[in-house]
Enzyme design. Sequence first.
Site, PDB file in Angstrom:
ATOM      1  N   GLN A  12       0.674  -1.078  -0.027  1.00 54.20           N
ATOM      2  CA  GLN A  12      -0.065  -0.030  -0.153  1.00 54.20           C
ATOM      3  C   GLN A  12       0.750   1.091   0.120  1.00 54.20           C
ATOM      4  OE1 GLN A  12      -2.661   0.480   3.435  1.00 54.20           O
ATOM      5  NE2 GLN A  12      -4.113   1.860   2.279  1.00 54.20           N
ATOM      6  N   GLY A  72       2.778   1.339  11.740  1.00 62.40           N
ATOM      7  CA  GLY A  72       2.401   0.666  12.757  1.00 62.40           C
ATOM      8  C   GLY A  72       1.788  -0.623  12.624  1.00 62.40           C
ATOM      9  N   GLY A  73       0.920  -0.829  11.457  1.00 55.75           N
ATOM     10  CA  GLY A  73       0.473  -2.010  11.166  1.00 55.75           C
ATOM     11  C   GLY A  73       0.191  -2.036   9.669  1.00 55.75           C
ATOM     12  N   MET A  74      -0.284  -3.082   9.051  1.00 55.34           N
ATOM     13  CA  MET A  74      -0.869  -3.263   7.709  1.00 55.34           C
ATOM     14  C   MET A  74      -1.515  -4.370   7.505  1.00 55.34           C
ATOM     15  SD  MET A  74      -0.732  -2.180   4.581  1.00 55.34           S
ATOM     16  CE  MET A  74      -1.890  -2.495   3.544  1.00 55.34           C
ATOM     17  N   GLU A  75      -2.857  -4.039   7.158  1.00 51.51           N
ATOM     18  CA  GLU A  75      -4.009  -4.961   7.261  1.00 51.51           C
ATOM     19  C   GLU A  75      -3.829  -6.297   6.194  1.00 51.51           C
ATOM     20  OE1 GLU A  75      -4.142  -1.782   6.320  1.00 51.51           O
ATOM     21  OE2 GLU A  75      -5.662  -1.337   5.048  1.00 51.51           O
ATOM     22  N   ASN A  76      -2.745  -6.758   5.899  1.00 51.79           N
ATOM     23  CA  ASN A  76      -2.712  -7.774   4.879  1.00 51.79           C
ATOM     24  C   ASN A  76      -3.485  -8.981   5.120  1.00 51.79           C
ATOM     25  OD1 ASN A  76      -0.894  -6.483   3.192  1.00 51.79           O
ATOM     26  ND2 ASN A  76       0.698  -7.060   5.010  1.00 51.79           N
ATOM     27  N   HIS A  92      -7.448  -2.181  15.157  1.00 56.90           N
ATOM     28  CA  HIS A  92      -7.323  -1.200  13.865  1.00 56.90           C
ATOM     29  C   HIS A  92      -7.321  -2.034  12.794  1.00 56.90           C
ATOM     30  CE1 HIS A  92      -6.887   2.636  11.492  1.00 56.90           C
ATOM     31  NE2 HIS A  92      -6.043   1.622  10.845  1.00 56.90           N
ATOM     32  N   GLU A  93      -6.336  -2.785  12.615  1.00 60.53           N
ATOM     33  CA  GLU A  93      -5.835  -3.854  11.473  1.00 60.53           C
ATOM     34  C   GLU A  93      -6.932  -4.714  11.321  1.00 60.53           C
ATOM     35  OE1 GLU A  93      -3.723  -2.202   9.769  1.00 60.53           O
ATOM     36  OE2 GLU A  93      -2.876  -1.051  11.431  1.00 60.53           O
ATOM     37  N   HIS A 152      -9.948  -3.437   9.554  1.00 61.76           N
ATOM     38  CA  HIS A 152      -9.714  -3.403   8.205  1.00 61.76           C
ATOM     39  C   HIS A 152     -10.318  -4.548   7.555  1.00 61.76           C
ATOM     40  CE1 HIS A 152      -8.134   0.283   7.102  1.00 61.76           C
ATOM     41  NE2 HIS A 152      -7.033   0.263   7.902  1.00 61.76           N
ATOM     42  N   GLU A 193      -9.979   4.291   6.138  1.00 62.26           N
ATOM     43  CA  GLU A 193      -9.331   4.742   7.247  1.00 62.26           C
ATOM     44  C   GLU A 193     -10.220   5.192   8.405  1.00 62.26           C
ATOM     45  OE1 GLU A 193      -6.646   3.253   8.177  1.00 62.26           O
ATOM     46  OE2 GLU A 193      -5.824   2.865   6.248  1.00 62.26           O
ATOM     47  N   ASP A 235       0.745   8.736  -1.114  1.00 63.44           N
ATOM     48  CA  ASP A 235       1.216   8.777   0.219  1.00 63.44           C
ATOM     49  C   ASP A 235       0.723  10.094   0.906  1.00 63.44           C
ATOM     50  OD1 ASP A 235       2.544   7.096   1.876  1.00 63.44           O
ATOM     51  OD2 ASP A 235       4.132   8.449   1.980  1.00 63.44           O
ATOM     52  N   TYR A 248      -8.095   9.492   8.796  1.00 64.09           N
ATOM     53  CA  TYR A 248      -8.285   8.794   9.904  1.00 64.09           C
ATOM     54  C   TYR A 248      -9.394   9.501  10.966  1.00 64.09           C
ATOM     55  CZ  TYR A 248      -4.475   6.022   8.447  1.00 64.09           C
ATOM     56  OH  TYR A 248      -3.440   4.889   7.759  1.00 64.09           O
ATOM     57  N   ARG A 303       9.697   3.213  12.779  1.00 63.71           N
ATOM     58  CA  ARG A 303       8.270   3.668  12.353  1.00 63.71           C
ATOM     59  C   ARG A 303       8.041   5.054  12.025  1.00 63.71           C
ATOM     60  NH1 ARG A 303       3.450   2.286  16.860  1.00 63.71           N
ATOM     61  NH2 ARG A 303       1.703   3.095  15.591  1.00 63.71           N
ATOM     62  N   LYS A 330       5.696   7.256  11.786  1.00 65.02           N
ATOM     63  CA  LYS A 330       5.060   8.167  12.561  1.00 65.02           C
ATOM     64  C   LYS A 330       5.723   8.706  13.771  1.00 65.02           C
ATOM     65  CE  LYS A 330       1.689   7.327  16.170  1.00 65.02           C
ATOM     66  NZ  LYS A 330       0.584   6.411  16.928  1.00 65.02           N
TER      67      LYS A 330
HETATM   68  N1  BES Z   1      -3.507   0.811   6.010  1.00 62.08           N
HETATM   69  C1  BES Z   1      -2.787   1.577   6.906  1.00 62.08           C
HETATM   70  C2  BES Z   1      -1.266   1.877   6.515  1.00 62.08           C
HETATM   71  C3  BES Z   1      -1.107   2.463   5.310  1.00 62.08           C
HETATM   72  C4  BES Z   1      -1.738   3.503   4.903  1.00 62.08           C
HETATM   73  C5  BES Z   1       0.098   2.243   4.419  1.00 62.08           C
HETATM   74  C6  BES Z   1      -1.541   4.002   3.544  1.00 62.08           C
HETATM   75  C7  BES Z   1       0.333   2.779   3.585  1.00 62.08           C
HETATM   76  C8  BES Z   1      -0.487   3.635   2.792  1.00 62.08           C
HETATM   77  C9  BES Z   1      -2.809   0.980   8.335  1.00 62.08           C
HETATM   78  O1  BES Z   1      -4.094   0.333   8.263  1.00 62.08           O
HETATM   79  C10 BES Z   1      -2.705   1.934   9.409  1.00 62.08           C
HETATM   80  O2  BES Z   1      -3.464   2.671   9.106  1.00 62.08           O
HETATM   81  N2  BES Z   1      -1.755   2.036  10.239  1.00 62.08           N
HETATM   82  C11 BES Z   1      -1.456   3.069  11.285  1.00 62.08           C
HETATM   83  C12 BES Z   1      -1.940   2.379  12.524  1.00 62.08           C
HETATM   84  C13 BES Z   1      -3.397   2.593  13.067  1.00 62.08           C
HETATM   85  C14 BES Z   1      -3.591   2.308  14.356  1.00 62.08           C
HETATM   86  C15 BES Z   1      -3.583   4.244  12.892  1.00 62.08           C
HETATM   87  C16 BES Z   1      -0.136   2.985  11.530  1.00 62.08           C
HETATM   88  O3  BES Z   1       0.667   2.476  10.603  1.00 62.08           O
HETATM   89  O4  BES Z   1       0.503   4.147  12.167  1.00 62.08           O
HETATM   90 ZN    ZN Z   2      -5.748   1.692   8.797  1.00 62.08          ZN
END
Ligand code: BES
Ligand code: ZN
Length: 598
Positions: free
Chosen positions: A136, A263-267, A290-291, A294, A313, A369, A377, A549, A551
């Site tokens: 993604q 943080g995570g990716m919802e594969n 969260h994941e 998804h 999101e 991106d 979100y 990470r 973020k």
């Molecule tokens: N699907 C997203 C990650 C993402 C979005 C990757 C767009 C690439 C492009 C994932 O579900 C997500 O939102 N992850 C957040 C954590 C969440 C608890 C808000 C993250 O990675 O911080």
């Molecule tokens: Zn997400």
Amino acid sequence: MEKPEPKVAKSEDHHSFAQPEQAIMTHLDLELEVDFEQKQLKGKAKIHFKNNKYDQLFLDTRGLEIEKITVGDRELKYTLHNEIEYLGSALEIEIDTFTEALNIFYRTSADAPALQWLSPQQTAGKSAPFLFTQSQAILARTWIPCQDSPGIRFTYNAKIKVPKGLTALMSAESLTTDSSDGLFEFKMEQPIPAYLMALAVGKLSFEALGSRTGVYAEPATIHKAKKEFEDLEEMLETAEKIYGEYAWGRYDVLVLPPSFPFGGMENPRITFATPTILAGDKSLVSLVAHELAHSWSGNLVTNATWNDFWLNEGFTVYFEYRIMEEIYGEDVFKMLALISYQDLQSELESMNFSEDTHLKLNLTGRDPDEGLTSIAYDKGFFFLKLIEETVGKKSWDKFLINYFDEHKFKSVNTEEFLAYLDKNLLDTIPGSKDQIIPEKWVYGPGLPDNCPQIVSEKFEKAEQAANNFIENGTAPTNTKGWMYQEWVHFIRSLNGKIDAKQMGQLDALFGLSNSGNNEVLFEWLMLAVDNHYTTAYGQLEKFLKDVGRRKFIAPLYKKMADDENLNKTAERIYKNARPNYHYVATSTIDQYFSNSNQ
Ligand code: BES
Ligand code: ZN
């Protein structure tokens, strides 16, 4: 004469060269060998498609080296068009009007953005290399030639050859019974968009958590991971209670090495997660909620284009908080929602209430991106919360169950959602639409006045504690049972109001520079940079070195880069740490350091 460059999609997705009205991909047979020495995947992608009697097929690629394209023994002619920034190169293949499958023999480039190749040294166990993908938003095309649009879905089968002793995992069902020869097989029978294609290879252990849930991690991390995710099965059951049956069979979590940029990716079937959520006390499991969420919003019903990203999101944050409320109570819900509110406020200010603060985005000509902000979100969450409060939870939940069911395995754009919302909910409840004013939320800037107000007693107390400390130097005494969110709020409430000396007093009492909770540590380190609290600089450097990470690390680097006293230090740390970071992180952070084109 040279052919004109293909248009970026006639369809509404401006981030894909696919021309689905001509020919649309339906299935992928993938055969890849994972070569850690060359940092390369090589093999064959057999693309199956529904051909509307056209004599060309357009696919997305980026940095792929195409060896040949065949149907049976016959080689096909193709053109790999000029590369366009972010989008890569359109692959235009000459086909017969009746062709419905073809083979692409190819290899990936060593710097393919979707792939992160880690040396043994960069893993927890230090003994074997590791590879993981992140597709993604539009990075699937950097490891698979495909129609890389969230509006196009396909099923897949895969055969993956890895060095003996390593395990391969994919966003699919495993068909492997004996992997002693390093061959792994997978099948994904439900159609998914390309951005949910995922692969990880490494030395991995597995622990079951429930009948449908489990966790994968490096052997060095598996024990901690198992404890942290104890509640996973309950989360899955709770989610199903709210929004209907889980559609994907198993739900596992894979804990990646620290350089994972998200943080995570919802594969599907297997969420990829950062190890930074292993706090030891389950305090950061909302990320898994969260994941998991998804699995409905995103994987089952998908945003049609990246301009509709809030449908993925915003719904997922809303759903994440509902799951958290159900399992951990209303106080936790309120704190999570208020943290969202604060994040949203600061994002709105930094974005100057521009058009990018609309829920419906216009990312044409830009990297998708850029849509990855708090707007999709948190503004998304508050919009949905407002609908819930206006029509009542009962009607809203009923509506959502039907919405997911009627659109399962489909992609939906913002306009389709709004029309469906009117017809099936708002039109049936007089006055509700006038109260909500959806257009204002979706097509207008900032945060509308009718945004739901959340009050948390716990946060009021944490804020009071911060004020006491600011005003008369008395540190809080009742912090024993504080949850991490209360610490976050406490630290945020000190922002701009205390100095390094006062930080030292708090540190001596609460050991905040050594917090094992990365959300707390991050807030504290941001404050340390603001106040030039040098005592924490060692921890700051360690954090930047250990964590990948985005973020967390991007805002810290940004703050340091903007500070003339810390700019040089930041550059030095970045130079050292950069080889451990993922493309997704470096492409953001490079911009903060004008002359360090590492
Ligand atoms: N699907 C997203 C990650 C993402 C979005 C990757 C767009 C690439 C492009 C994932 O579900 C997500 O939102 N992850 C957040 C954590 C969440 C608890 C808000 C993250 O990675 O911080
Ligand atoms: Zn997400």
